[in-house]
Design a protein around this motif. Structure first.
Motif, PDB file in Angstrom:
ATOM      1  N   VAL A 114     -15.283   6.828   1.758  1.00 21.28           N
ATOM      2  CA  VAL A 114     -16.170   6.293   0.729  1.00 21.28           C
ATOM      3  C   VAL A 114     -15.913   7.032  -0.581  1.00 21.28           C
ATOM      4  CG1 VAL A 114     -18.563   5.886   0.052  1.00 21.28           C
ATOM      5  CG2 VAL A 114     -17.908   5.730   2.470  1.00 21.28           C
ATOM      6  N   THR A 115     -15.570   6.291  -1.616  1.00 17.12           N
ATOM      7  CA  THR A 115     -15.255   6.919  -2.902  1.00 17.12           C
ATOM      8  C   THR A 115     -16.282   6.603  -3.976  1.00 17.12           C
ATOM      9  OG1 THR A 115     -13.818   5.036  -3.453  1.00 17.12           O
ATOM     10  CG2 THR A 115     -12.779   6.970  -2.444  1.00 17.12           C
ATOM     11  N   LYS A 116     -17.184   5.650  -3.722  1.00 13.25           N
ATOM     12  CA  LYS A 116     -18.179   5.283  -4.713  1.00 13.25           C
ATOM     13  C   LYS A 116     -19.386   4.681  -4.014  1.00 13.25           C
ATOM     14  CE  LYS A 116     -18.899   2.219  -8.709  1.00 13.25           C
ATOM     15  NZ  LYS A 116     -18.304   1.145  -9.534  1.00 13.25           N
ATOM     16  N   GLY A 117     -20.586   4.988  -4.544  1.00 17.80           N
ATOM     17  CA  GLY A 117     -21.792   4.368  -4.032  1.00 17.80           C
ATOM     18  C   GLY A 117     -22.598   5.279  -3.125  1.00 17.80           C
ATOM     19  N   GLN A 118     -23.782   4.797  -2.805  1.00 17.83           N
ATOM     20  CA  GLN A 118     -24.690   5.510  -1.904  1.00 17.83           C
ATOM     21  C   GLN A 118     -25.324   4.505  -0.957  1.00 17.83           C
ATOM     22  OE1 GLN A 118     -27.430   7.532  -4.566  1.00 17.83           O
ATOM     23  NE2 GLN A 118     -26.304   9.448  -4.307  1.00 17.83           N
ATOM     24  N   GLY A 119     -25.687   4.976   0.212  1.00 19.11           N
ATOM     25  CA  GLY A 119     -26.317   4.085   1.178  1.00 19.11           C
ATOM     26  C   GLY A 119     -26.679   4.808   2.442  1.00 19.11           C
ATOM     27  N   LEU A 120     -26.732   4.048   3.518  1.00 14.64           N
ATOM     28  CA  LEU A 120     -27.093   4.589   4.822  1.00 14.64           C
ATOM     29  C   LEU A 120     -26.080   4.133   5.859  1.00 14.64           C
ATOM     30  CD1 LEU A 120     -30.973   4.044   4.993  1.00 14.64           C
ATOM     31  CD2 LEU A 120     -29.785   6.246   4.913  1.00 14.64           C
ATOM     32  N   ALA A 121     -25.856   4.985   6.841  1.00 17.87           N
ATOM     33  CA  ALA A 121     -25.000   4.635   7.965  1.00 17.87           C
ATOM     34  C   ALA A 121     -25.668   5.113   9.242  1.00 17.87           C
ATOM     35  CB  ALA A 121     -23.625   5.273   7.829  1.00 17.87           C
ATOM     36  N   ALA A 145     -16.223  10.957   4.487  1.00 13.91           N
ATOM     37  CA  ALA A 145     -15.257  10.345   5.396  1.00 13.91           C
ATOM     38  C   ALA A 145     -15.923  10.170   6.756  1.00 13.91           C
ATOM     39  CB  ALA A 145     -14.005  11.208   5.531  1.00 13.91           C
ATOM     40  N   PHE A 146     -15.848   8.967   7.283  1.00 10.84           N
ATOM     41  CA  PHE A 146     -16.380   8.668   8.605  1.00 10.84           C
ATOM     42  C   PHE A 146     -15.222   8.342   9.536  1.00 10.84           C
ATOM     43  CE2 PHE A 146     -19.940   7.897   5.888  1.00 10.84           C
ATOM     44  CZ  PHE A 146     -21.072   8.134   6.653  1.00 10.84           C
ATOM     45  N   TYR A 147     -15.142   9.063  10.654  1.00 13.84           N
ATOM     46  CA  TYR A 147     -14.183   8.680  11.682  1.00 13.84           C
ATOM     47  C   TYR A 147     -14.967   8.072  12.842  1.00 13.84           C
ATOM     48  CZ  TYR A 147     -10.821   8.572  15.370  1.00 13.84           C
ATOM     49  OH  TYR A 147     -10.027   8.137  16.399  1.00 13.84           O
ATOM     50  N   ILE A 148     -14.606   6.847  13.212  1.00 19.55           N
ATOM     51  CA  ILE A 148     -15.374   6.071  14.185  1.00 19.55           C
ATOM     52  C   ILE A 148     -14.438   5.637  15.310  1.00 19.55           C
ATOM     53  CG2 ILE A 148     -16.859   4.056  14.485  1.00 19.55           C
ATOM     54  CD1 ILE A 148     -17.111   4.198  11.284  1.00 19.55           C
ATOM     55  N   PRO A 149     -14.399   6.372  16.408  1.00 24.08           N
ATOM     56  CA  PRO A 149     -13.515   5.978  17.509  1.00 24.08           C
ATOM     57  C   PRO A 149     -13.940   4.640  18.111  1.00 24.08           C
ATOM     58  CG  PRO A 149     -14.316   8.245  17.787  1.00 24.08           C
ATOM     59  CD  PRO A 149     -15.130   7.613  16.698  1.00 24.08           C
ATOM     60  N   ALA A 150     -13.002   3.957  18.737  1.00 25.03           N
ATOM     61  CA  ALA A 150     -13.302   2.704  19.419  1.00 25.03           C
ATOM     62  C   ALA A 150     -14.466   2.913  20.391  1.00 25.03           C
ATOM     63  CB  ALA A 150     -12.072   2.218  20.184  1.00 25.03           C
ATOM     64  N   GLY A 151     -15.366   1.920  20.432  1.00 20.27           N
ATOM     65  CA  GLY A 151     -16.502   1.997  21.340  1.00 20.27           C
ATOM     66  C   GLY A 151     -17.701   2.753  20.804  1.00 20.27           C
ATOM     67  N   THR A 152     -17.653   3.171  19.532  1.00 23.72           N
ATOM     68  CA  THR A 152     -18.760   3.898  18.904  1.00 23.72           C
ATOM     69  C   THR A 152     -19.671   2.918  18.181  1.00 23.72           C
ATOM     70  OG1 THR A 152     -17.387   5.856  18.560  1.00 23.72           O
ATOM     71  CG2 THR A 152     -19.370   5.667  17.207  1.00 23.72           C
ATOM     72  N   LEU A 153     -20.963   2.938  18.491  1.00 25.75           N
ATOM     73  CA  LEU A 153     -21.913   2.096  17.770  1.00 25.75           C
ATOM     74  C   LEU A 153     -22.091   2.628  16.348  1.00 25.75           C
ATOM     75  CD1 LEU A 153     -24.993   1.172  20.009  1.00 25.75           C
ATOM     76  CD2 LEU A 153     -23.095  -0.275  19.303  1.00 25.75           C
ATOM     77  N   PHE A 154     -21.962   1.738  15.377  1.00 28.29           N
ATOM     78  CA  PHE A 154     -22.163   2.187  14.000  1.00 28.29           C
ATOM     79  C   PHE A 154     -22.555   1.004  13.123  1.00 28.29           C
ATOM     80  CE2 PHE A 154     -18.023   0.398  13.347  1.00 28.29           C
ATOM     81  CZ  PHE A 154     -17.902   0.157  11.988  1.00 28.29           C
ATOM     82  N   SER A 155     -23.102   1.334  11.972  1.00 29.35           N
ATOM     83  CA  SER A 155     -23.352   0.367  10.906  1.00 29.35           C
ATOM     84  C   SER A 155     -23.281   1.127   9.596  1.00 29.35           C
ATOM     85  CB  SER A 155     -24.726  -0.302  11.065  1.00 29.35           C
ATOM     86  OG  SER A 155     -25.766   0.656  10.924  1.00 29.35           O
ATOM     87  N   MET A 156     -23.023   0.397   8.514  1.00 29.76           N
ATOM     88  CA  MET A 156     -22.961   1.044   7.199  1.00 29.76           C
ATOM     89  C   MET A 156     -23.381   0.058   6.125  1.00 29.76           C
ATOM     90  SD  MET A 156     -19.750   2.913   5.240  1.00 29.76           S
ATOM     91  CE  MET A 156     -19.727   4.277   6.402  1.00 29.76           C
ATOM     92  N   ASP A 157     -24.213   0.523   5.222  1.00 24.42           N
ATOM     93  CA  ASP A 157     -24.647  -0.285   4.084  1.00 24.42           C
ATOM     94  C   ASP A 157     -24.437   0.529   2.820  1.00 24.42           C
ATOM     95  OD1 ASP A 157     -25.801  -1.909   2.220  1.00 24.42           O
ATOM     96  OD2 ASP A 157     -27.689  -2.195   3.304  1.00 24.42           O
ATOM     97  N   LEU A 158     -23.431   0.135   2.038  1.00 28.63           N
ATOM     98  CA  LEU A 158     -23.120   0.836   0.794  1.00 28.63           C
ATOM     99  C   LEU A 158     -23.713   0.162  -0.430  1.00 28.63           C
ATOM    100  CD1 LEU A 158     -19.367   1.834   1.277  1.00 28.63           C
ATOM    101  CD2 LEU A 158     -21.333   3.368   1.158  1.00 28.63           C
TER     102      LEU A 158
END
Length: 275
Positions: free
Chosen positions: A43-50, A64-77
């Motif tokens: 992420v280089t710009k913005g703010q939000g929640l993950a 920086a977010f590293y998200i391995p396969a099978g990881t539950l995640f969401s992101m709102d920038l």
């Protein structure tokens, strides 16, 4: 050892903008889901929640977010957010980090180093020279080294320390990612984890802002929308695939949580693709 054909350079590793992950709907990133590929988001710009494996996090520039396969995640920038996504087919031989990571990179040198690694990978993919796949995998290995070094610098270890509550929520989310299609209830998951439904929901609410039932609902809803909007599978078959008792119940579920029937969602998605 198998050798790739140098005359046909291709790579399954991809670099896109984060915005491209939301093509055909912001829900493709803001909805709680997991993927069958590894994902690095810079992420280089913005703010939000993950939400990363059930743990809610603030998002800002130079995260920086590293998200391995099978990881539950969401992101709102939000609308002003921007960043880079590296999509990597899941392959244990790449020796990537095997746990989710959030790295808040404040060191300017480390920021520049990651930018350089991403630029080098992008040039390799664009150039498509012979032995592209081997070269791309080598660049990904360097990204993995960068992530492990940053984790050591930030946390003092490659895996940040967690509380018992966080570990419970993470274990629940890992189960949900594997089992949400089975029709199991939140109480079934609590039993599998050896805790009461009340205790599980309390931990989820503390760390995600959602109940355990909400987590399960949101993951099922994401898959429902994905299958409705990106495939031609009959709605009855989708209902059965996701463990719903009947197509009617499935339709009510989708309508309740999206405000739109499955049929209308499919029509709107088809219109968007054509337009």
């Amino acid at each position: 050892m198998p050798v790739s054909d140098p005359a046909s350079p291709t790579s399954d590793i991809r670099i896109t903008s984060i915005a491209q992950l939301t093509r055909n709907g912001s829900w493709r990133l803001t909805g709680l889901h997991d993927r069958n590929e590894d994902l690095l988001l810079w992420v280089t710009k913005g703010q939000g929640l993950a939400t990363l494996q059930g743990i809610r996090r603030g998002v800002g520039a130079h995260n920086a977010f590293y998200i391995p396969a099978g990881t539950l995640f969401s992101m709102d920038l939000g609308r002003t957010g921007f960043g880079i996504a590296v999509r990597i087919p899941h392959d244990p031989s790449l020796a990537l980090v095997d746990t989710p990571l959030l790295l808040r990179v404040r060191d300017v040198h480390a920021q520049s180093e990651l930018t350089g690694l991403l630029d080098n990978l992008q040039r390799e993919l664009d150039h498509a020279a012979p032995y592209l796949e081997e070269a791309a995998r080598a660049h990904v290995a360097l990204l993995s080294v960068w992530m492990r070094r940053q984790a050591l610098a930030i946390y003092g270890t490659e895996e940040p320390a967690t509380t018992a509550g966080q570990r419970l929520v993470e274990a629940f989310c890992a189960l949900v990612a594997r089992e949400f299609r089975t029709g199991k209830t939140m109480a079934d998951f609590a039993a599998m984890l050896g805790v009461t439904p009340t205790h599980l929901s309390r931990a989820c609410r503390e760390h995600t802002g959602m109940t355990a039932a909400d987590v399960l609902t949101k993951r099922s809803l994401y898959e429902a929308r994905l299958l409705i909007e990106t495939t031609e599978l009959p709605l009855k078959e989708i209902s059965e695939t996701l463990g719903f008792g009947s197509p009617a119940y499935f339709s009510r579920f989708v309508l309740q949580h999206t405000g739109t029937s499955p049929t209308d969602l499919r029509k709107a998605a088809a219109k968007l693709r054509k337009g």
